[in-house]
Design an enzyme around this catalytic site. Structure first.
Site, mmCIF file in Angstrom:
data_model
loop_
_atom_site.group_PDB
_atom_site.id
_atom_site.type_symbol
_atom_site.label_atom_id
_atom_site.label_comp_id
_atom_site.label_asym_id
_atom_site.label_seq_id
_atom_site.Cartn_x
_atom_site.Cartn_y
_atom_site.Cartn_z
ATOM 1 N N ASN A 1 -1.097 -7.766 1.420
ATOM 2 C CA ASN A 1 -1.693 -6.596 2.075
ATOM 3 C C ASN A 1 -2.847 -5.984 1.293
ATOM 4 O O ASN A 1 -2.906 -4.773 1.089
ATOM 5 C CB ASN A 1 -0.629 -5.548 2.374
ATOM 6 C CG ASN A 1 0.293 -5.967 3.513
ATOM 7 O OD1 ASN A 1 1.469 -6.269 3.285
ATOM 8 N ND2 ASN A 1 -0.229 -6.004 4.725
ATOM 9 N N LYS B 1 0.813 -1.206 0.000
ATOM 10 C CA LYS B 1 0.000 0.000 0.000
ATOM 11 C C LYS B 1 0.853 1.265 0.000
ATOM 12 O O LYS B 1 0.411 2.318 -0.450
ATOM 13 C CB LYS B 1 -0.939 -0.002 1.211
ATOM 14 C CG LYS B 1 -2.027 -1.071 1.151
ATOM 15 C CD LYS B 1 -2.929 -0.901 -0.060
ATOM 16 C CE LYS B 1 -4.069 -1.904 -0.069
ATOM 17 N NZ LYS B 1 -4.850 -1.855 -1.324
ATOM 18 N N HIS C 1 -2.565 -12.448 14.179
ATOM 19 C CA HIS C 1 -1.756 -11.370 13.617
ATOM 20 C C HIS C 1 -1.045 -10.572 14.705
ATOM 21 O O HIS C 1 -1.664 -10.132 15.668
ATOM 22 C CB HIS C 1 -2.671 -10.432 12.812
ATOM 23 C CG HIS C 1 -2.011 -9.157 12.394
ATOM 24 N ND1 HIS C 1 -2.303 -7.945 12.990
ATOM 25 C CD2 HIS C 1 -1.073 -8.903 11.441
ATOM 26 C CE1 HIS C 1 -1.579 -6.994 12.416
ATOM 27 N NE2 HIS C 1 -0.822 -7.546 11.485
ATOM 28 N N LYS D 1 6.706 -9.827 2.005
ATOM 29 C CA LYS D 1 5.643 -9.018 1.425
ATOM 30 C C LYS D 1 5.715 -9.065 -0.107
ATOM 31 O O LYS D 1 6.803 -9.114 -0.699
ATOM 32 C CB LYS D 1 5.767 -7.567 1.896
ATOM 33 C CG LYS D 1 5.669 -7.399 3.406
ATOM 34 C CD LYS D 1 4.270 -7.637 3.905
ATOM 35 C CE LYS D 1 4.163 -7.348 5.386
ATOM 36 N NZ LYS D 1 2.768 -7.405 5.875
#
Length: 383
Positions: A213, A33, A313, A182
């Site tokens: 994400n 993001k 998480h 990621k």
């Protein structure tokens, strides 16, 4: 929802202390993001600590947190409702959760409000376990004394791939069992190159996960999901928008690689939508986000009923205990970010994170955590 008072077992809550603590990160942190311009890089984590003391001298500590924004709002809401706890029996955790929710009913039962309440709820569970002289997992009914763990903090997109590989090696040498990196870059070919390099570096035997994400749309997620099958991933995390249960369900049905999601949801009800849609193989609730341990346990019971895998998480200091009490072999996410806040360290070896014999959650705040406090207040007798 009933909030009728119940007879006290003898002890009562005497005081509640709230602290808004800002933890600086060593380097700005970027995920998909950030690279696509949706968010700014993360430079700090705001934590809301609740410390609850009783007339008999027992104490419990809990926390919630927010990233990028929300810290002042969590603190403000917690300060408004903290007085509802004073004079109450600390054993009545479920009833007190309801009382706190109804104290701020107009702001709802999810989001910032329940994240603020989570700090109180977690502190009450910590207090209860300490009174029993048990680690929280043992109070809840542990299924195991250690939990598989994987590292996330070494694989963010701001980190060059060579450093990601070095970080992965360091994690494995420390005793961590798996590695997550990621993905979700604007050019998906770069994701595939990066992943191929990490997989080749680790070999096929090391559990490897990826986290997009929420970056991809449905066609992109389907296409990349098929391309990722050859890497033997333990899971693909948040390939789609967190609330797209239908899209996640389609991916989970189409791919051999398990789909994991749930971390961004802030209530049990929101997770129920995922579960009902069969939208994931691995559910990833976050106790501070869903309202604390009381709510997490409700969600864990639903996940168990549907035979879902569990991988909570963040906040390993809390989630180690909750994962240890889950019937099916879970995972816990390793982040070293919060370590400067606590005097104690979790034991990690042989690919697993181990419970200590310390009562409650088993942590106390450092002097540094106190020094990073930007705002605090106390409610009750000691105010």
């Amino acid at each position: 929802m009933s909030v009728v008072s119940m007879p006290s077992a003898g002890d009562r809550i005497r005081s509640v202390r709230l602290s808004s603590v800002y933890l600086p990160l060593a380097v700005p942190v970027s995920d998909a993001k950030v690279l696509t311009g949706v968010q700014k890089a993360m430079t700090e984590v705001a934590l809301l600590f609740a410390e609850i003391g009783t007339e008999e001298g027992h104490e419990g500590i809990g926390f919630s947190y927010s990233k990028r924004a929300g810290g002042p709002g969590q603190f403000a809401h917690a300060r408004e409702v903290a007085g509802e706890l004073v004079g109450e029996d600390p054993n009545d955790i479920g009833r007190l959760w309801g009382k706190l929710v109804w104290a701020g009913a107009s702001v709802g039962r999810s989001g910032l409000a329940t994240q603020a309440i989570a700090a109180f709820d977690i502190a009450l569970w910590d207090l209860k376990a300490k009174r029993a002289g048990l680690p929280l997992a043992k109070l809840l009914g542990a299924h195991r004394d250690s939990v598989r763990c994987y590292n996330t903090s070494g694989g963010f997109l701001h980190t060059p791939v060579e450093q990601v590989m070095e970080n992965a090696t360091a994690s494995l040498e420390r005793g961590i069992g798996g590695v997550k990196i990621k993905v979700g870059q604007p050019d998906s070919a770069e994701d595939l190159k990066r992943l191929a390099a990490v997989r080749a570096h680790l070999g096929d035997g090391v559990p490897l996960m990826v986290d997009a994400n929420q970056q991809w749309d449905r066609p992109t997620a389907a296409r990349l999901g098929r391309a990722l099958e050859s890497f033997g991933l333990t899971w693909i995390e948040e390939p789609l928008d967190a609330y797209d249960a239908e899209g996640h369900a389609a991916l989970a049905a189409a791919l051999d690689t398990p789909i994991a999601t749930g971390e961004m949801l802030s209530s049990v009800a929101e997770h129920v939508a995922l579960i009902d849609a069969r939208a994931c193989d691995i559910i990833q609730p976050d106790a501070p986000r869903v309202g604390g341990i009381t709510q997490f346990l409700k969600l864990a019971a639903l996940a168990d009923h549907h035979r879902l895998q569990l991988a909570p998480h963040f906040a390993m200091e809390i989630h180690l205990h909750l994962a240890a009490a889950y019937p099916h072999e879970p995972w816990v996410e390793h982040f070293e970010w919060l370590e400067p806040l606590f005097n104690e360290r979790l034991e990690i070896r042989d690919g697993r994170m181990h419970l200590s014999d310390r009562p409650g959650l088993g942590f106390t705040l450092t002097d540094q955590a106190r020094a990073w406090t930007r705002e605090s207040c106390r409610t009750g007798v000691d105010a």
